[in-house]
Design a protein around this motif. Structure first.
Motif, short mmCIF file in Angstrom:
data_model
loop_
_atom_site.label_atom_id
_atom_site.label_comp_id
_atom_site.label_asym_id
_atom_site.label_seq_id
_atom_site.Cartn_x
_atom_site.Cartn_y
_atom_site.Cartn_z
N LEU A 148 0.84 -1.19 0.00
CA LEU A 148 0.00 0.00 0.00
C LEU A 148 0.88 1.25 0.00
CD1 LEU A 148 -2.61 -0.92 2.78
CD2 LEU A 148 -2.99 -0.99 0.31
N THR A 149 0.32 2.36 -0.47
CA THR A 149 1.03 3.62 -0.33
C THR A 149 1.13 3.97 1.15
OG1 THR A 149 -0.95 5.01 -0.39
CG2 THR A 149 0.06 4.40 -2.52
N TYR A 150 2.01 4.92 1.46
CA TYR A 150 2.17 5.31 2.86
C TYR A 150 0.85 5.80 3.45
CZ TYR A 150 3.61 7.96 6.96
OH TYR A 150 3.71 8.45 8.24
N ALA A 151 0.14 6.64 2.70
CA ALA A 151 -1.14 7.18 3.20
C ALA A 151 -2.15 6.07 3.39
CB ALA A 151 -1.67 8.24 2.24
N GLU A 152 -2.16 5.09 2.50
CA GLU A 152 -3.09 3.97 2.64
C GLU A 152 -2.74 3.12 3.87
OE1 GLU A 152 -4.37 3.06 -2.00
OE2 GLU A 152 -2.52 2.20 -1.19
N GLN A 153 -1.44 2.95 4.14
CA GLN A 153 -1.03 2.20 5.33
C GLN A 153 -1.48 2.90 6.60
OE1 GLN A 153 3.16 1.27 5.25
NE2 GLN A 153 3.00 0.02 3.40
N ARG A 154 -1.35 4.24 6.60
CA ARG A 154 -1.81 4.98 7.78
C ARG A 154 -3.33 4.86 7.94
NH1 ARG A 154 1.61 5.88 11.57
NH2 ARG A 154 0.76 7.89 12.20
N ALA A 155 -4.06 4.91 6.82
CA ALA A 155 -5.51 4.74 6.88
C ALA A 155 -5.86 3.36 7.41
CB ALA A 155 -6.12 4.94 5.49
N LEU A 156 -5.10 2.34 6.97
CA LEU A 156 -5.33 0.98 7.47
C LEU A 156 -5.10 0.91 8.96
CD1 LEU A 156 -5.81 -2.04 7.15
CD2 LEU A 156 -3.40 -2.28 6.45
N GLU A 157 -4.03 1.52 9.43
CA GLU A 157 -3.74 1.47 10.87
C GLU A 157 -4.83 2.19 11.68
OE1 GLU A 157 0.01 1.80 13.90
OE2 GLU A 157 -0.05 3.19 12.21
N ILE A 158 -5.29 3.33 11.16
CA ILE A 158 -6.38 4.04 11.84
C ILE A 158 -7.63 3.16 11.86
CG2 ILE A 158 -7.96 6.00 11.65
CD1 ILE A 158 -5.56 7.60 10.50
N GLY A 159 -7.88 2.47 10.75
CA GLY A 159 -9.04 1.57 10.69
C GLY A 159 -8.93 0.44 11.69
N MET A 178 2.56 13.01 5.27
CA MET A 178 1.58 13.03 4.19
C MET A 178 1.64 14.34 3.41
SD MET A 178 -1.87 11.34 5.81
CE MET A 178 -1.87 9.69 6.51
N SER A 179 1.23 14.28 2.16
CA SER A 179 1.08 15.48 1.35
C SER A 179 -0.17 16.23 1.81
CB SER A 179 0.94 15.11 -0.13
OG SER A 179 -0.29 14.42 -0.34
N HIS A 180 -0.38 17.44 1.26
CA HIS A 180 -1.55 18.23 1.65
C HIS A 180 -2.85 17.49 1.32
CE1 HIS A 180 0.58 21.72 3.00
NE2 HIS A 180 1.21 21.88 1.84
N SER A 181 -2.92 16.90 0.12
CA SER A 181 -4.15 16.20 -0.27
C SER A 181 -4.36 14.96 0.58
CB SER A 181 -4.10 15.83 -1.75
OG SER A 181 -3.02 14.95 -2.04
N GLU A 182 -3.28 14.24 0.88
CA GLU A 182 -3.39 13.06 1.74
C GLU A 182 -3.82 13.45 3.16
OE1 GLU A 182 0.03 10.23 -0.39
OE2 GLU A 182 0.55 11.57 1.27
N MET A 201 -5.24 12.78 20.28
CA MET A 201 -4.20 12.68 19.27
C MET A 201 -3.00 13.56 19.60
SD MET A 201 -5.67 14.81 16.01
CE MET A 201 -6.17 16.53 16.15
N VAL A 202 -1.84 13.06 19.21
CA VAL A 202 -0.62 13.87 19.17
C VAL A 202 -0.40 14.23 17.72
CG1 VAL A 202 1.88 13.77 19.34
CG2 VAL A 202 0.50 12.95 21.23
N GLU A 203 -0.18 15.49 17.44
CA GLU A 203 -0.03 15.92 16.04
C GLU A 203 0.82 17.19 15.98
OE1 GLU A 203 0.32 16.10 12.48
OE2 GLU A 203 -1.18 14.55 12.89
N HIS A 204 1.77 17.21 15.03
CA HIS A 204 2.61 18.40 14.85
C HIS A 204 2.01 19.41 13.88
CE1 HIS A 204 6.19 16.29 16.70
NE2 HIS A 204 6.30 17.51 17.16
N ASP A 205 1.17 18.94 12.97
CA ASP A 205 0.59 19.83 11.96
C ASP A 205 -0.51 20.66 12.63
OD1 ASP A 205 -0.95 20.97 9.87
OD2 ASP A 205 -0.34 19.38 8.50
N MET A 206 -0.23 21.95 12.82
CA MET A 206 -1.18 22.81 13.52
C MET A 206 -2.48 22.99 12.74
SD MET A 206 -0.02 23.57 16.47
CE MET A 206 0.49 21.86 16.43
N GLY A 207 -2.40 22.88 11.41
CA GLY A 207 -3.62 22.96 10.63
C GLY A 207 -4.56 21.82 10.96
#
Length: 250
Positions: A148-159, A178-182, A201-207
């Motif tokens: 899977l792509t990296y974004a898909e792997q993260r989605a799988l883990e969240i699932g 992740m990219s902006h769209s991801e 959640m822990v997250e660095h992206d302030m957006g």
């Protein structure tokens, strides 16, 4: 406010070094709560203490009013708290479907005991397919998770984190790399799977933080220096000086 998670005087030391220094924090049921702070603040350590990966040096961790301090992670998981990790944590050689089903097996006390003939467990398999559809990987269900792509792997883990029906979900850096769209897709996925649940959640992206969180706690050198609404955190001079800096001004 009814507490989903409550930390009282929580401490963690590694030898003579104290990493978490008397944290008091209440996270309400159904709340989306972000924990932010500079590198080395102790965010991942705090996550590990709550989820049972690390033992507590002092203080308590409560889940829905029950003291879960120092319980093994699998017991905490079965009490309704599930988490993802900063580094993707899946079985790369197993299919997407098998990864999700394994997560469900632990909740239902199958433990990977394949003498249960899981292929015949219709309810289990149907739930696994529901989760795969929720995370948008239906067309990828039979391929190895490692391709899977990296974004898909993260989605799988969240699932997988949400698959067992836990009412408290903890996500560690869910959009890192992740990219902006991801990232936009990940935000929508997190919103969808946490409806009616408590999210930490822990997250660095302030957006991402300001987009998702109902409340934000700022951890600096093992201590919570502020815990408030996104608007108040954004406008706090103490938080700006400690962490946000120019990002807050933007």
């Amino acid at each position: 406010m009814t507490a989903a998670i409550e930390l009282k005087g929580l401490r963690k030391s590694f030898g003579p070094t104290e990493i978490i220094r008397g944290v008091d924090l209440t996270i309400g049921e159904g709340e989306r709560h972000a924990i932010i702070g500079p590198n080395g603040a102790g965010k991942s350590t705090l996550f590990h203490l709550i989820s049972g990966r690390y033992s507590v040096s002092g203080g308590t961790v409560s889940l829905h009013g029950e003291n879960i301090s120092n319980l093994p992670p699998y017991e905490i998981y079965r009490k309704g708290l599930s988490r993802s990790f900063q580094v993707t944590n899946i079985f790369p050689n197993m299919s997407v479907f098998e990864n999700v089903r394994c997560g469900l097996m632990w909740v239902r006390d199958y433990k990977y005991s394949f003498w249960h003939l899981v292929d015949r467990q219709k309810e289990l398999n149907a739930r696994a397919m529901e989760v795969i559809e929720e995370i948008g990987l239906t067309s990828r269900r039979n391929i190895p998770a490692g391709v899977l792509t990296y974004a898909e792997q993260r989605a799988l883990e969240i699932g997988i984190a949400a698959a067992g029906g836990a009412d408290v979900i903890m996500l560690d850096e869910p959009t890192a790399g992740m990219s902006h769209s991801e990232t936009d897709q990940a935000i929508e996925l997190i919103r969808k799977i946490t409806v009616g649940k408590t999210l930490v959640m822990v997250e660095h992206d302030m957006g991402v933080v300001f987009d998702l969180a109902d409340r934000i706690s700022v951890l600096v050198y093992g201590e919570i220096i502020a815990s408030d609404t996104p608007e108040n955190i954004r406008n706090s001079k103490a938080v700006q000086e400690a962490y946000l800096g120019a990002e807050a001004e933007e």
